[in-house]
Design a protein around this motif. Sequence first.
Motif, PDB file in Angstrom:
ATOM      1  N   ALA D 200       0.825  -1.209   0.000  1.00  0.00           N
ATOM      2  CA  ALA D 200       0.000   0.000   0.000  1.00  0.00           C
ATOM      3  C   ALA D 200       0.863   1.266   0.000  1.00  0.00           C
ATOM      4  O   ALA D 200       0.342   2.369   0.159  1.00  0.00           O
ATOM      5  N   GLN D 201       2.154   1.083  -0.194  1.00  0.00           N
ATOM      6  CA  GLN D 201       3.099   2.214  -0.125  1.00  0.00           C
ATOM      7  C   GLN D 201       2.901   2.997   1.173  1.00  0.00           C
ATOM      8  O   GLN D 201       2.897   4.226   1.196  1.00  0.00           O
ATOM      9  N   ASP D 202       2.737   2.254   2.246  1.00  0.00           N
ATOM     10  CA  ASP D 202       2.489   2.879   3.525  1.00  0.00           C
ATOM     11  C   ASP D 202       3.462   2.280   4.563  1.00  0.00           C
ATOM     12  O   ASP D 202       4.376   1.522   4.195  1.00  0.00           O
ATOM     13  N   SER D 203       3.299   2.622   5.809  1.00  0.00           N
ATOM     14  CA  SER D 203       4.216   2.139   6.843  1.00  0.00           C
ATOM     15  C   SER D 203       3.443   1.949   8.135  1.00  0.00           C
ATOM     16  O   SER D 203       2.282   2.355   8.244  1.00  0.00           O
ATOM     17  N   VAL D 204       4.106   1.372   9.113  1.00  0.00           N
ATOM     18  CA  VAL D 204       3.425   1.061  10.358  1.00  0.00           C
ATOM     19  C   VAL D 204       4.405   1.199  11.518  1.00  0.00           C
ATOM     20  O   VAL D 204       5.626   1.110  11.331  1.00  0.00           O
ATOM     21  N   GLY D 205       3.884   1.459  12.721  1.00  0.00           N
ATOM     22  CA  GLY D 205       4.725   1.604  13.911  1.00  0.00           C
ATOM     23  C   GLY D 205       4.713   0.371  14.773  1.00  0.00           C
ATOM     24  O   GLY D 205       4.490  -0.735  14.277  1.00  0.00           O
ATOM     25  N   THR D 301       7.102   4.697  10.147  1.00  0.00           N
ATOM     26  CA  THR D 301       8.138   5.356   9.342  1.00  0.00           C
ATOM     27  C   THR D 301       7.527   6.505   8.557  1.00  0.00           C
ATOM     28  O   THR D 301       6.553   6.302   7.836  1.00  0.00           O
ATOM     29  N   PRO D 302       8.060   7.697   8.671  1.00  0.00           N
ATOM     30  CA  PRO D 302       7.456   8.816   7.923  1.00  0.00           C
ATOM     31  C   PRO D 302       7.723   8.766   6.417  1.00  0.00           C
ATOM     32  O   PRO D 302       6.957   9.349   5.652  1.00  0.00           O
ATOM     33  N   SER D 303       8.787   8.106   6.016  1.00  0.00           N
ATOM     34  CA  SER D 303       9.080   8.037   4.574  1.00  0.00           C
ATOM     35  C   SER D 303       8.187   7.004   3.902  1.00  0.00           C
ATOM     36  O   SER D 303       8.382   5.796   4.080  1.00  0.00           O
ATOM     37  N   ILE D 304       7.207   7.480   3.160  1.00  0.00           N
ATOM     38  CA  ILE D 304       6.321   6.565   2.429  1.00  0.00           C
ATOM     39  C   ILE D 304       6.300   6.993   0.973  1.00  0.00           C
ATOM     40  O   ILE D 304       6.514   8.161   0.646  1.00  0.00           O
ATOM     41  N   ALA D 305       6.060   6.002   0.119  1.00  0.00           N
ATOM     42  CA  ALA D 305       6.212   6.260  -1.321  1.00  0.00           C
ATOM     43  C   ALA D 305       5.001   6.954  -1.931  1.00  0.00           C
ATOM     44  O   ALA D 305       5.090   7.511  -3.021  1.00  0.00           O
ATOM     45  N   GLN D 306       3.884   6.935  -1.234  1.00  0.00           N
ATOM     46  CA  GLN D 306       2.704   7.570  -1.839  1.00  0.00           C
ATOM     47  C   GLN D 306       2.769   9.099  -1.757  1.00  0.00           C
ATOM     48  O   GLN D 306       3.574   9.659  -1.002  1.00  0.00           O
ATOM     49  N   ALA D 307       1.952   9.739  -2.544  1.00  0.00           N
ATOM     50  CA  ALA D 307       1.958  11.206  -2.624  1.00  0.00           C
ATOM     51  C   ALA D 307       1.611  11.817  -1.270  1.00  0.00           C
ATOM     52  O   ALA D 307       0.713  11.348  -0.579  1.00  0.00           O
ATOM     53  N   GLN D 308       2.367  12.861  -0.906  1.00  0.00           N
ATOM     54  CA  GLN D 308       2.088  13.546   0.348  1.00  0.00           C
ATOM     55  C   GLN D 308       2.039  15.055   0.105  1.00  0.00           C
ATOM     56  O   GLN D 308       2.835  15.590  -0.664  1.00  0.00           O
ATOM     57  N   GLU D 309       1.150  15.715   0.805  1.00  0.00           N
ATOM     58  CA  GLU D 309       1.055  17.167   0.725  1.00  0.00           C
ATOM     59  C   GLU D 309       2.174  17.782   1.560  1.00  0.00           C
ATOM     60  O   GLU D 309       2.361  17.422   2.725  1.00  0.00           O
ATOM     61  N   THR D 310       2.887  18.700   0.949  1.00  0.00           N
ATOM     62  CA  THR D 310       3.880  19.437   1.730  1.00  0.00           C
ATOM     63  C   THR D 310       4.175  20.754   1.039  1.00  0.00           C
ATOM     64  O   THR D 310       3.463  21.152   0.106  1.00  0.00           O
ATOM     65  N   VAL D 311       5.209  21.443   1.533  1.00  0.00           N
ATOM     66  CA  VAL D 311       5.595  22.718   0.916  1.00  0.00           C
ATOM     67  C   VAL D 311       7.093  22.709   0.648  1.00  0.00           C
ATOM     68  O   VAL D 311       7.846  21.973   1.270  1.00  0.00           O
ATOM     69  N   ILE D 322       8.359  10.329  -2.261  1.00  0.00           N
ATOM     70  CA  ILE D 322       9.688   9.931  -1.793  1.00  0.00           C
ATOM     71  C   ILE D 322      10.077   8.640  -2.495  1.00  0.00           C
ATOM     72  O   ILE D 322       9.409   7.608  -2.340  1.00  0.00           O
ATOM     73  N   HIS D 323      11.138   8.717  -3.269  1.00  0.00           N
ATOM     74  CA  HIS D 323      11.593   7.545  -4.013  1.00  0.00           C
ATOM     75  C   HIS D 323      12.560   6.723  -3.156  1.00  0.00           C
ATOM     76  O   HIS D 323      12.892   7.093  -2.040  1.00  0.00           O
ATOM     77  N   GLY D 324      13.004   5.683  -3.741  1.00  0.00           N
ATOM     78  CA  GLY D 324      13.951   4.798  -3.041  1.00  0.00           C
ATOM     79  C   GLY D 324      13.192   3.851  -2.142  1.00  0.00           C
ATOM     80  O   GLY D 324      11.985   3.974  -1.955  1.00  0.00           O
ATOM     81  N   ARG D 325      13.910   2.889  -1.592  1.00  0.00           N
ATOM     82  CA  ARG D 325      13.266   1.897  -0.739  1.00  0.00           C
ATOM     83  C   ARG D 325      13.420   2.315   0.706  1.00  0.00           C
ATOM     84  O   ARG D 325      14.494   2.688   1.138  1.00  0.00           O
ATOM     85  N   HIS D 326      12.367   2.261   1.436  1.00  0.00           N
ATOM     86  CA  HIS D 326      12.417   2.607   2.862  1.00  0.00           C
ATOM     87  C   HIS D 326      11.786   1.498   3.672  1.00  0.00           C
ATOM     88  O   HIS D 326      10.890   0.795   3.186  1.00  0.00           O
TER      89      HIS D 326
END
Lengths: 367, 367, 367, 367
Positions: D200-205, D301-311, D322-326
């Motif tokens: 899911a291009q997501d992460s978990v704690g 983990t905050p680094s996830i591959a899916q699109a995130q809103e930022t500035v 965020i590309h690359g493997r995390h």
Amino acid sequence: MAGSTFGKILKVTTWGESHGPAIGVVLDGFPAGMELSEEDIQIYLDRRKPGTSSVTTQRKESDTVQILSGVFEGKTTGTPISMMIRNEDHHSADYSEIMNCYRPGHADYTYDQKYGFRDYRGGGRSSARETACRVAAGAVAAKLLKVMGIDLCFYTAAIGDVVIDRSRFDRALIGNHPTNMPDAVAAEEALALIEEMRQAQDSVGGMVEGRIRGVPAGIGDPVFDRLDATLAQALMSVNAVKEVGIGDGLFSSLRSGSHNNDAFYTDEDGIIRKRTNHAGGILGGISDGSDIVVSAYFKPTPSIAQAQETVETDGTPKALFIHGRHDPVVVPRAVVVCECMCALTILDAMLANMSAKAENVLRFYQH
Amino acid sequence: MAGSTFGKILKVTTWGESHGPAIGVVLDGFPAGMELSEEDIQIYLDRRKPGTSSVTTQRKESDTVQILSGVFEGKTTGTPISMMIRNEDHHSADYSEIMNCYRPGHADYTYDQKYGFRDYRGGGRSSARETACRVAAGAVAAKLLKVMGIDLCFYTAAIGDVVIDRSRFDRALIGNHPTNMPDAVAAEEALALIEEMRQAQDSVGGMVEGRIRGVPAGIGDPVFDRLDATLAQALMSVNAVKEVGIGDGLFSSLRSGSHNNDAFYTDEDGIIRKRTNHAGGILGGISDGSDIVVSAYFKPTPSIAQAQETVETDGTPKALFIHGRHDPVVVPRAVVVCECMCALTILDAMLANMSAKAENVLRFYQH
Amino acid sequence: MAGSTFGKILKVTTWGESHGPAIGVVLDGFPAGMELSEEDIQIYLDRRKPGTSSVTTQRKESDTVQILSGVFEGKTTGTPISMMIRNEDHHSADYSEIMNCYRPGHADYTYDQKYGFRDYRGGGRSSARETACRVAAGAVAAKLLKVMGIDLCFYTAAIGDVVIDRSRFDRALIGNHPTNMPDAVAAEEALALIEEMRQAQDSVGGMVEGRIRGVPAGIGDPVFDRLDATLAQALMSVNAVKEVGIGDGLFSSLRSGSHNNDAFYTDEDGIIRKRTNHAGGILGGISDGSDIVVSAYFKPTPSIAQAQETVETDGTPKALFIHGRHDPVVVPRAVVVCECMCALTILDAMLANMSAKAENVLRFYQH
Amino acid sequence: MAGSTFGKILKVTTWGESHGPAIGVVLDGFPAGMELSEEDIQIYLDRRKPGTSSVTTQRKESDTVQILSGVFEGKTTGTPISMMIRNEDHHSADYSEIMNCYRPGHADYTYDQKYGFRDYRGGGRSSARETACRVAAGAVAAKLLKVMGIDLCFYTAAIGDVVIDRSRFDRALIGNHPTNMPDAVAAEEALALIEEMRQAQDSVGGMVEGRIRGVPAGIGDPVFDRLDATLAQALMSVNAVKEVGIGDGLFSSLRSGSHNNDAFYTDEDGIIRKRTNHAGGILGGISDGSDIVVSAYFKPTPSIAQAQETVETDGTPKALFIHGRHDPVVVPRAVVVCECMCALTILDAMLANMSAKAENVLRFYQH
């Protein structure tokens, strides 16, 4: 217990033995955004390097510093600045002569007593080689002090009983004469004394003096962390230092109060100044805006080539001959070490001082 | 920034102004289970108290210490020992003369610069009255050192240029002669000098020397927390000290290495000793088992009754006359302050040393 | 070893036992020139005082603070602020029941093991009475934070399993309802639970939450002195706290990254903000400008009146009945303690932050 | 201000950025005479290394440690142990995507705010790569603890909402299953959850738990340096930790006092023990001889591959990929980090404790 860290806001931690693979230093708490390169530091390290003159040992140490962290795109990042200096020829030496005995005047016996054994290779941790790390850290501090208009002028003021005449003070000699003495006459006299000592297979001590100009009034903290007290710790922690003075130091103890007090007056620009500076720029542990003046007295190099009475680690008497070439005097090389220790001390105190007044704290957080 | 705390394992924090309701000290980290009473401390405080002799000020200070915490059923509990000394006559004084001007040689100007204003009542925090708190804390440390067989012998070694002759050393005079000089001849000479200074409305400085016997070899930590460096900080932090020496101090800088090195030998009991003790009991920053010898040079009392040039806080020139009675010399009263600062420093280093060897840590936790 | 000092630039040292003559605190490193009176501090101490309600113990403690140093003519001087609170009825109690046994859930056994004996009067140093000193110091810090526009809002968020509903948040209840719960419904429910526990001779725990608004982004230091890490130490050091969270705390561990990350956006004023604040205002240990949110979970009061199994100090089994009145819950009184610990932590970090950028150091020393 | 040093007697200083030439650590105050090799440390570093499993990132890091000082002839010398880990592929990465924007959940924004700019290469100093240095230092501490019979057992107790069942506790799985969960059923469930998150291009704690067996009663210092408070600082300082508990932690806040108090009894060998261990081995901040139990909750983990809103740094809105493997979860790799931070904390407290009783100080200095 840990003893290799110095400073409160600006923390210096040195590590390394004289004959391990490397020595190094971590400088933490340094403000972010100052330009810094290895060249900035190398200049200071080169001032400590044994020269080609007759004054210092011929050991070959290139002492090339490498910055491993804390600098990004040429600027300090605010995080620990790690610097390392490789020990180049650390495998070659022969320590069979000293590994089982205690050299007089060295820390061999005391380290053995404290730790149960010791790194006998050239003194290990107790070697003055450790001071190269202080110089690396101090060079960083000195750079920021310089931008703030603070001038550190350190020099050899005495070699043995040859003392400079301050009326002949010539700053240009510092760094250019092998003695680092700012008095051409005394410098030559001292050189002759050193040569005499070398030929006698003996050594001699001396005194480093420093004048720090431009430190604003108000730096230093009351009671135990007085600026003079922290400078005293900083300088006394340098290898071979046995006495530390502030301002006129012990000479103040010989005067009457009416001759030792520095009178205040107001100059033509309306600035409050002192007529004299017997206090060496520090009153009540806090800088008064005058030059801060320090002195550090060094014992003669304990490594001498002539026979010395000592014992082996098991107590057996031994006549010790220390081979190899050693500095007949450490004072000229120690000038930059003292300067760097004072730079670190002064900058730490200046950073600490930023929160001394509530109004400054409020102003800081209002923009 | 905080500056009123000293020590690493054994932490001393002093507080209080000379003319507030009280001064005090918190001693944290002191081992549990030592018997301690207010009398133990009072003895030391009484040694600092201005006497009835001509040497010291006539100000009435009873300096009665009260233990507020950290002692239960007559023994230290391991938790902070809080001690307080009331300032008895803190309302009576008249400070109109000095509140708006800077006394030469005092911290008035520097505190004003640092903090934006100052407590002008008798120097406030910068008053030497603060050292009573160090004495209270040091008395506690000294008691434990004494049980360990460590003897601290501190005395006045010089008043102005009157120096004791160590061949006439008479310990019985310490505490019994108003000068605290252990040489009957010099003591009388010094007394005459002090009287001369008093009549001239002037003051004089001097030197305190200390010999600490019985500290085992191995105490102190390498590099920045060397025992000599922390002793230097401890002593230089005492009001009016301008120079600090270890062992032969600056005299070592005048000798050749062959004369300054202390040779090792093995005595009849098989114990390794040194033939001489130029090093003052510290090699490489670590105690060597010989007497630890320290010296602290004091400037003359800055408060003198004769006219002095100074300025008001707004820069207006002023001829200052300091009224009231002031010590023409602080050195005799400072003896116990130096002793107490060294007691705190040595004990802290000894506590820290307990974990220096892994084998000791293992042994400690095996029973 | 010393453990009664907290903070780096702003150092708090507390002292005193629950049943000694007094308790107190020394706050060193506080900026000079802020107006401060005993009333400023008393307001905070009164918030910690046992009330007249059924929630708290009936012990009579007036907890009147006295400032002994560090304030002159109504303003802080920059030097240590010493504050003392007399223990009024410290002679009256009868400790024969507990002096020879170990109360479950208390520190009796561990202090005995550490120090070889203990002050058994009401817990001695381990008593929560010590936290009054933290409140006194924290009140000083909170006053300066308030001037800087920083708002600390601390309250009871849970008593046992009664948790506030944040949609009913009513700040007016804090300080006005005996539970300090900002939700009228939960507050009454909690009150009933507390009364139930009291009648069952039992006790209950709960949770304190705090929101700190107005801390600028950039406060806190990397790695070990991260703002969240120092807040965690600060809160976990409060008696009875067993768990500490930052922001959503453990709930973050139950979410996916896409739901836990706080998205950044730019608001209409061009200021970078976060859409959510799961992080609780701290990213990488440094404040991000959002509200800093902390939570501290408290265990139930260990002193309960019902019979408990324990042993005497010699190991003999014993059925313990603790007499006297004890709080069936400590959480409402602990709210101000947590608030004050956070105030001290935040202010210390803000003072430390002033030297983070070289440009700020240069600007500071240019005027 | 400096923030990269931890500990009082045993001081750890880490340095280095994730993409500089190297990272490292200086461990000062470690007792002399313990055998130590690079292998001892490498074992711990390898436990932190990203594996070949699906759980962790595929980044190639060999993380080979080099000891640069403090070890001589195979034994610790008592002086600083400097360890360095080269960053192997630190030149290769492409940071154009993140150098100008703030990654949600990372420290990019806060470092920028604090220091005025940042090392954008993989997080620079804020990268979890820094924790390798803590592991290197902790491995040294853990070795000495092991000799003293102290066992540290740390493991993953939860991934997301998958929690271990302690009745199925199987220590053999720690280090052998990619989750480091000591429960075969939960471990497989967690693995499935992690794989789901990855797709899911997501992460978990999750949560790391630790049990430290064999610490004698009496370790820790009162008030601010309580063992639980320092453990809380130690664990909260680990990247991504948002909540820290001791013993039953927040669950204690849900119980009544009669159920939460641990009753004391005397066992058949005459040793005083507790019937339960809700307190997690710490009472009043001091160890009670039971297992010390800690828990640390990690955010996803905050680094996830899916699109995130930022500035972007100038405030421009941006959709970040965020590309690359995390790592989709950091918890399994963080187990050894938590263990090492606790090892450092416990050993430091044990060294400090050696001077807690006057009788121990006297005994130490009598032989």
